[in-house]
Design a protein around this motif. Sequence first.
Motif, PDB file in Angstrom:
ATOM      1  N   ALA A 531       2.857  -0.998   8.416  1.00  0.00           N
ATOM      2  CA  ALA A 531       3.258  -1.170   6.853  1.00  0.00           C
ATOM      3  C   ALA A 531       1.973  -0.872   6.005  1.00  0.00           C
ATOM      4  O   ALA A 531       2.252  -0.015   4.959  1.00  0.00           O
ATOM      5  CB  ALA A 531       3.494  -2.732   6.542  1.00  0.00           C
ATOM      6  N   ARG A 532       1.130  -1.227   6.444  1.00  0.00           N
ATOM      7  CA  ARG A 532      -0.470  -0.801   5.926  1.00  0.00           C
ATOM      8  C   ARG A 532      -0.658   0.645   5.611  1.00  0.00           C
ATOM      9  O   ARG A 532      -0.947   1.248   4.830  1.00  0.00           O
ATOM     10  CB  ARG A 532      -1.517  -1.471   6.428  1.00  0.00           C
ATOM     11  N   CYS A 533      -0.295   1.321   6.862  1.00  0.00           N
ATOM     12  CA  CYS A 533      -0.405   2.963   6.925  1.00  0.00           C
ATOM     13  C   CYS A 533       0.596   3.567   5.883  1.00  0.00           C
ATOM     14  O   CYS A 533       0.032   4.501   5.092  1.00  0.00           O
ATOM     15  CB  CYS A 533      -0.098   3.358   8.385  1.00  0.00           C
ATOM     16  N   GLN A 545       8.262  10.855  -0.265  1.00  0.00           N
ATOM     17  CA  GLN A 545       9.565  10.551  -0.316  1.00  0.00           C
ATOM     18  C   GLN A 545       9.935   9.775   0.925  1.00  0.00           C
ATOM     19  O   GLN A 545      10.589   8.843   0.900  1.00  0.00           O
ATOM     20  CB  GLN A 545      10.524  11.945  -0.729  1.00  0.00           C
ATOM     21  N   HIS A 546       9.517  10.234   2.122  1.00  0.00           N
ATOM     22  CA  HIS A 546       9.874   9.921   3.330  1.00  0.00           C
ATOM     23  C   HIS A 546       8.661   8.375   3.545  1.00  0.00           C
ATOM     24  O   HIS A 546       9.515   7.456   3.880  1.00  0.00           O
ATOM     25  CB  HIS A 546       9.316  10.614   4.400  1.00  0.00           C
ATOM     26  N   ALA A 547       7.787   8.355   2.982  1.00  0.00           N
ATOM     27  CA  ALA A 547       6.909   6.835   2.946  1.00  0.00           C
ATOM     28  C   ALA A 547       7.795   6.029   2.127  1.00  0.00           C
ATOM     29  O   ALA A 547       7.820   4.764   2.665  1.00  0.00           O
ATOM     30  CB  ALA A 547       5.768   7.280   2.350  1.00  0.00           C
ATOM     31  N   LEU A 548       8.085   6.311   1.178  1.00  0.00           N
ATOM     32  CA  LEU A 548       9.084   5.318   0.158  1.00  0.00           C
ATOM     33  C   LEU A 548      10.394   4.943   0.942  1.00  0.00           C
ATOM     34  O   LEU A 548      10.691   3.779   0.786  1.00  0.00           O
ATOM     35  CB  LEU A 548       9.213   5.951  -1.190  1.00  0.00           C
ATOM     36  N   MET A 549      10.944   5.904   1.517  1.00  0.00           N
ATOM     37  CA  MET A 549      12.274   5.356   2.426  1.00  0.00           C
ATOM     38  C   MET A 549      11.913   4.149   3.409  1.00  0.00           C
ATOM     39  O   MET A 549      12.557   3.323   3.560  1.00  0.00           O
ATOM     40  CB  MET A 549      12.932   6.599   2.960  1.00  0.00           C
ATOM     41  N   ILE A 550      10.765   4.367   4.309  1.00  0.00           N
ATOM     42  CA  ILE A 550      10.350   3.391   5.069  1.00  0.00           C
ATOM     43  C   ILE A 550      10.061   1.951   4.521  1.00  0.00           C
ATOM     44  O   ILE A 550      10.490   1.021   4.653  1.00  0.00           O
ATOM     45  CB  ILE A 550       8.882   3.850   5.853  1.00  0.00           C
ATOM     46  N   ILE A 551       9.267   2.072   3.178  1.00  0.00           N
ATOM     47  CA  ILE A 551       8.867   1.099   2.358  1.00  0.00           C
ATOM     48  C   ILE A 551      10.282   0.426   1.955  1.00  0.00           C
ATOM     49  O   ILE A 551      10.404  -0.925   1.748  1.00  0.00           O
ATOM     50  CB  ILE A 551       7.916   1.240   1.171  1.00  0.00           C
ATOM     51  N   GLN A 552      11.313   1.054   1.600  1.00  0.00           N
ATOM     52  CA  GLN A 552      12.569   0.479   1.047  1.00  0.00           C
ATOM     53  C   GLN A 552      12.969  -0.380   2.052  1.00  0.00           C
ATOM     54  O   GLN A 552      13.485  -1.349   2.010  1.00  0.00           O
ATOM     55  CB  GLN A 552      13.507   1.724   0.939  1.00  0.00           C
ATOM     56  N   GLN A 553      12.814   0.108   3.577  1.00  0.00           N
ATOM     57  CA  GLN A 553      13.478  -0.724   4.441  1.00  0.00           C
ATOM     58  C   GLN A 553      12.677  -1.918   4.649  1.00  0.00           C
ATOM     59  O   GLN A 553      13.216  -3.187   5.040  1.00  0.00           O
ATOM     60  CB  GLN A 553      13.565  -0.001   6.121  1.00  0.00           C
ATOM     61  N   LEU A 554      11.319  -1.928   4.675  1.00  0.00           N
ATOM     62  CA  LEU A 554      10.262  -3.204   4.621  1.00  0.00           C
ATOM     63  C   LEU A 554      10.842  -4.007   3.701  1.00  0.00           C
ATOM     64  O   LEU A 554      10.791  -5.213   3.982  1.00  0.00           O
ATOM     65  CB  LEU A 554       8.986  -2.420   4.748  1.00  0.00           C
ATOM     66  N   GLU A 561       8.716  -9.311   0.269  1.00  0.00           N
ATOM     67  CA  GLU A 561       7.909  -9.201  -0.916  1.00  0.00           C
ATOM     68  C   GLU A 561       6.617  -8.618  -0.983  1.00  0.00           C
ATOM     69  O   GLU A 561       6.206  -8.458  -2.251  1.00  0.00           O
ATOM     70  CB  GLU A 561       7.740 -11.263  -1.465  1.00  0.00           C
ATOM     71  N   ASP A 562       5.629  -9.133   0.253  1.00  0.00           N
ATOM     72  CA  ASP A 562       4.535  -8.327   0.282  1.00  0.00           C
ATOM     73  C   ASP A 562       4.380  -6.860  -0.077  1.00  0.00           C
ATOM     74  O   ASP A 562       3.597  -6.494  -0.640  1.00  0.00           O
ATOM     75  CB  ASP A 562       3.783  -8.886   1.428  1.00  0.00           C
ATOM     76  N   ASP A 563       5.298  -6.343   0.574  1.00  0.00           N
ATOM     77  CA  ASP A 563       5.646  -4.938   0.469  1.00  0.00           C
ATOM     78  C   ASP A 563       5.699  -4.346  -1.088  1.00  0.00           C
ATOM     79  O   ASP A 563       5.345  -3.453  -1.566  1.00  0.00           O
ATOM     80  CB  ASP A 563       6.485  -4.204   1.243  1.00  0.00           C
ATOM     81  N   MET A 564       6.791  -5.168  -1.740  1.00  0.00           N
ATOM     82  CA  MET A 564       6.964  -4.982  -3.062  1.00  0.00           C
ATOM     83  C   MET A 564       5.903  -5.375  -4.014  1.00  0.00           C
ATOM     84  O   MET A 564       5.446  -4.265  -4.909  1.00  0.00           O
ATOM     85  CB  MET A 564       8.041  -5.974  -3.492  1.00  0.00           C
ATOM     86  N   GLY A 565       4.864  -6.230  -3.631  1.00  0.00           N
ATOM     87  CA  GLY A 565       3.710  -6.543  -4.364  1.00  0.00           C
ATOM     88  C   GLY A 565       2.770  -5.369  -4.092  1.00  0.00           C
ATOM     89  O   GLY A 565       2.236  -5.108  -5.115  1.00  0.00           O
ATOM     90  N   THR A 566       2.689  -4.770  -3.006  1.00  0.00           N
ATOM     91  CA  THR A 566       1.663  -3.787  -2.628  1.00  0.00           C
ATOM     92  C   THR A 566       2.208  -2.425  -3.718  1.00  0.00           C
ATOM     93  O   THR A 566       1.305  -1.836  -4.149  1.00  0.00           O
ATOM     94  CB  THR A 566       1.716  -3.590  -1.305  1.00  0.00           C
ATOM     95  N   LEU A 567       3.290  -2.124  -3.309  1.00  0.00           N
ATOM     96  CA  LEU A 567       3.793  -1.031  -4.202  1.00  0.00           C
ATOM     97  C   LEU A 567       3.837  -1.292  -5.754  1.00  0.00           C
ATOM     98  O   LEU A 567       3.284  -0.352  -6.416  1.00  0.00           O
ATOM     99  CB  LEU A 567       5.212  -0.924  -3.786  1.00  0.00           C
TER     100      LEU A 567
END
Length: 597
Positions: A531-533, A545-554, A561-567
């Motif tokens: 996730a951090r990476c 684009q590919h990184a955001l697709m992964i974050i979307q699943q996270l 919520e943590d991933d949304m906050g980081t974004l």
Amino acid sequence: MTQKEQEEKLYMMLPVFNRVFGNAPPSTMTEKFSDLLQFTTQVSRLMVTEIRRRASNKSTEAASRAIVQFLEVNQSEEASRGWMLLTTINLLASSGQKTVDCMTTMSVPSTLVKCLYLFFDLPHVPEVVGGAQNELPLAERRALLQKVFVQILVKLCSFVSPAEELAQKDDLQLLFSAITSWCPPYNLPWRKSAGEVLMTISRHGLSVNVVKYIHEKECLSTCVQNMQQSDDLSPLEIVEMFAGLSCFLKDSSDVSQTLLDDFRIWQGYNFLCDLLLRLEQAKEAESKDALKDLVNLITSLTTYGVNELKPAGVTTGVPFLLPGFAVPQPAGKGHSVRNIQAFSVLQNAFLRAKTNYLAQIILDAITNIYVADNANYFILESQHTLSQFAEKIPKLPEVQTKYFEMLEFVVFSLNYIPCKELISVSILLKSSTSFQCSIIAMKTLLKFTRHDCIFKDVFREVGLLEVMVNLLHKYAALLKDPTQALNDQGDSRNSSFEDQKQLALLVMETLTILLQGSNTNAGIFREFGGARCVHNIVKYPQCRQHALMIIQQLVLSPSGEDDMGTLLGLMHSAPPTELQLKTDILRGRKAEASNKK
């Protein structure tokens, strides 16, 4: 009459017999000539007597020369008594089993085989210039003799009785010795003739007695030793010799395992593996074709055997099975593997191969074995073939695609999850010595994740999820400091940035599918620092684009919520000039919102 007078009368009859029956169908001899068997007996006795006279108390070279001079055609019938006798024998050999049995009783097969063996010692006779006009050149006479001589033996050995007579007179082993012995180039046609005769016996004469004789006389041992120990034989010649020998292994295996067991006991399979590796290094132009022929012969050899082999214990203790999987049953003789030792030759030769060419034709051969019968992969599963091959694949660029196509065959055609092979692929990706190989591997793994959702669990359990996260870390390091990352990669520094980008995008696409709807995978992904990476690389346009697709699943998983906050933090901290970054993040959030709905 005296014996001499009888022989003279018989010699007078031969031209008449040849003129009458020379162009007639063979059946007319039995229909029109009531004394055929009596005539056959007399002609056979005369042939055997004449040959024995010329062989008696002479060296092998002198005997072979005397017999050939007697049998070769000359300018007139009167001067060609031996040729006329041979032509008559050739006609009689066409007239059916009773005539052949009669000739066998008079020892014609064993006498001719002894001659054939003697002909290996024929001296080379240069062509004499300025012979009589109506005289055939010596080379043509010799070729004509060789043609008719082998015709006779092939006709005779198309029946069982001549093979049994050869065994009884202990002359059959001469043929085995002949086909695997060196002879001068000008006598090679005689060795080919011996091979033709043996192949005919193999097809028509393998009675219980003949197989027993071959076993007791250790004929296969003689062959293997001759081929193995002769420094005078080229690898190309040895392949030709083995082709003849393989006929016996094939035909005998229809009824008995004896000769196959003999071949194994006399180290025949080790010899074949060594021969493949010798041919691989051979410099002759024909060596590639010979190598292909030998691989084909060994591939056929995998199907020889009396006993059917069954796939055993395939589903025992297997953690994952695709829906509807059933262990296929062997299709039958000629398709199913019955000889695992022969298959091991191909496997061992691949592992020891030094060239792409040998590796490629062996992989093609193994693919053909798997495709020939769906049960074959499972019969051979205990050999761990594809698992063992994985380590070597990165060093062989030309076979990488073929290897992963074989894995796809197992999944898509056999409906089976090859866990051991997938563990080997994860080790291959971890070492990452060849980016091209890793790219091909990832393309196959991506197909698997799209094929069935069970692979989300499979990839986690075999270690592929962890390996992919590590590959993601490597790519992040490259983006951050390209020079240092390339230095750290050592052998991989020759790979282009484009290769590494392609690999990373495939990894991210696969990870997106693995995380989709799998809270377990999302948790492990975070645990390995994924996730951090992935948040760190969003700022790079080439993979955003590919990184955001992964974050979307996270975001859609627990602790999202943590991933949304980081974004959101990244969007707010980005400089005002980074409008594209902010736009892409907002688009990603919009997609997440619609997915949640």
